[in-house]
Design a protein around this motif. Structure first.
Motif, PDB file in Angstrom:
ATOM      1  N   VAL A 268       0.848  -1.193   0.000  1.00 12.23           N
ATOM      2  CA  VAL A 268       0.000   0.000   0.000  1.00 12.23           C
ATOM      3  C   VAL A 268       0.882   1.241   0.000  1.00 12.23           C
ATOM      4  CG1 VAL A 268      -1.738   1.331   1.265  1.00 12.23           C
ATOM      5  CG2 VAL A 268      -1.873  -1.181   1.194  1.00 12.23           C
TER       6      VAL A 268
ATOM      7  N   PHE B  35      -3.870   4.997   1.013  1.00  7.41           N
ATOM      8  CA  PHE B  35      -5.276   4.619   1.112  1.00  7.41           C
ATOM      9  C   PHE B  35      -6.042   5.896   1.410  1.00  7.41           C
ATOM     10  CE2 PHE B  35      -8.754   2.879   4.002  1.00  7.41           C
ATOM     11  CZ  PHE B  35      -9.576   2.500   2.955  1.00  7.41           C
TER      12      PHE B  35
ATOM     13  N   ILE C 256      -7.308   2.956  -3.277  1.00 12.13           N
ATOM     14  CA  ILE C 256      -6.072   2.319  -2.836  1.00 12.13           C
ATOM     15  C   ILE C 256      -5.053   2.534  -3.945  1.00 12.13           C
ATOM     16  CG2 ILE C 256      -4.877   0.174  -2.226  1.00 12.13           C
ATOM     17  CD1 ILE C 256      -7.635  -1.025  -1.565  1.00 12.13           C
TER      18      ILE C 256
ATOM     19  N   LEU D  34      -1.519   1.072  -4.885  1.00 13.49           N
ATOM     20  CA  LEU D  34      -0.733  -0.094  -4.521  1.00 13.49           C
ATOM     21  C   LEU D  34       0.489  -0.194  -5.412  1.00 13.49           C
ATOM     22  CD1 LEU D  34      -1.156  -2.575  -2.571  1.00 13.49           C
ATOM     23  CD2 LEU D  34      -2.039  -3.786  -4.554  1.00 13.49           C
TER      24      LEU D  34
ATOM     25  N   TRP E 256     -14.766  -2.292   7.146  1.00 11.17           N
ATOM     26  CA  TRP E 256     -13.645  -1.379   6.968  1.00 11.17           C
ATOM     27  C   TRP E 256     -13.657  -0.253   7.999  1.00 11.17           C
ATOM     28  CZ3 TRP E 256      -9.877  -1.302   3.062  1.00 11.17           C
ATOM     29  CH2 TRP E 256     -10.030  -2.260   2.051  1.00 11.17           C
TER      30      TRP E 256
ATOM     31  N   LEU F  75      -6.162   0.066   6.087  1.00 13.23           N
ATOM     32  CA  LEU F  75      -4.933  -0.038   5.292  1.00 13.23           C
ATOM     33  C   LEU F  75      -4.022   1.120   5.618  1.00 13.23           C
ATOM     34  CD1 LEU F  75      -6.310  -0.978   1.748  1.00 13.23           C
ATOM     35  CD2 LEU F  75      -5.341  -2.501   3.471  1.00 13.23           C
TER      36      LEU F  75
ATOM     37  N   VAL G 296      -5.046  -7.469  -3.817  1.00 13.87           N
ATOM     38  CA  VAL G 296      -6.293  -6.806  -4.202  1.00 13.87           C
ATOM     39  C   VAL G 296      -6.835  -7.463  -5.461  1.00 13.87           C
ATOM     40  CG1 VAL G 296      -7.341  -4.634  -4.956  1.00 13.87           C
ATOM     41  CG2 VAL G 296      -5.579  -4.610  -3.190  1.00 13.87           C
TER      42      VAL G 296
END
Length: 125
Positions: free
Chosen positions: A29, A32, A41, A43, A70, A75, A83
């Motif tokens: 990550v 986020f 996100i 990544l 969540w 994250l 993902v």
């Protein structure tokens, strides 16, 4: 009428995403963003040559994500995750979020289904 026109203009089309396909990427990550109207996100994923490529993954807004287990802190930069997403049709590194597998094995989606443990690996045949 003006409110309806503004709402329709503000929401974009998903035509650039191939919802018939899913891709799973594993990376770290970078960022986020817990924001409206969509969370994101970013990544970092190693490409075929090992160079980092940033994938941008669009998610549902926070209220939907909360129903899936969540939090804004789920994250953090540096977390290694996998993902699953519906990819962008042009092949650019990005897409629409389907689910994430966290380092502890939990799988979270973005549709209000709640967190769940990852399925155990299949036995060799």
């Amino acid at each position: 009428m003006l409110v309806v026109a503004t709402t329709a203009w503000a929401h974009h089309s998903g035509a650039g995403v191939d919802r018939s396909k899913t891709v799973t990427i594993t990376g770290v990550v970078k960022e986020f963003r817990w924001t409206n109207p969509h969370s994101w996100i970013d990544l970092e994923v190693a490409d075929a040559k090992g160079a980092p490529t940033v994938w941008s993954v669009e998610m549902n807004p926070p209220p939907y994500l909360v129903r899936s287990g969540w939090k804004a802190s789920t994250l953090k930069p540096g977390d290694k995750v996998s993902v699953t997403l519906n990819p962008i049709r042009t092949g650019e590194p990005g897409g629409i979020f389907v689910s994430v597998t966290l380092a502890d094995g939990r799988v979270l989606d973005g549709r209000g289904g709640g967190g769940r443990a990852a399925a155990p690996p299949a036995a060799p045949q």
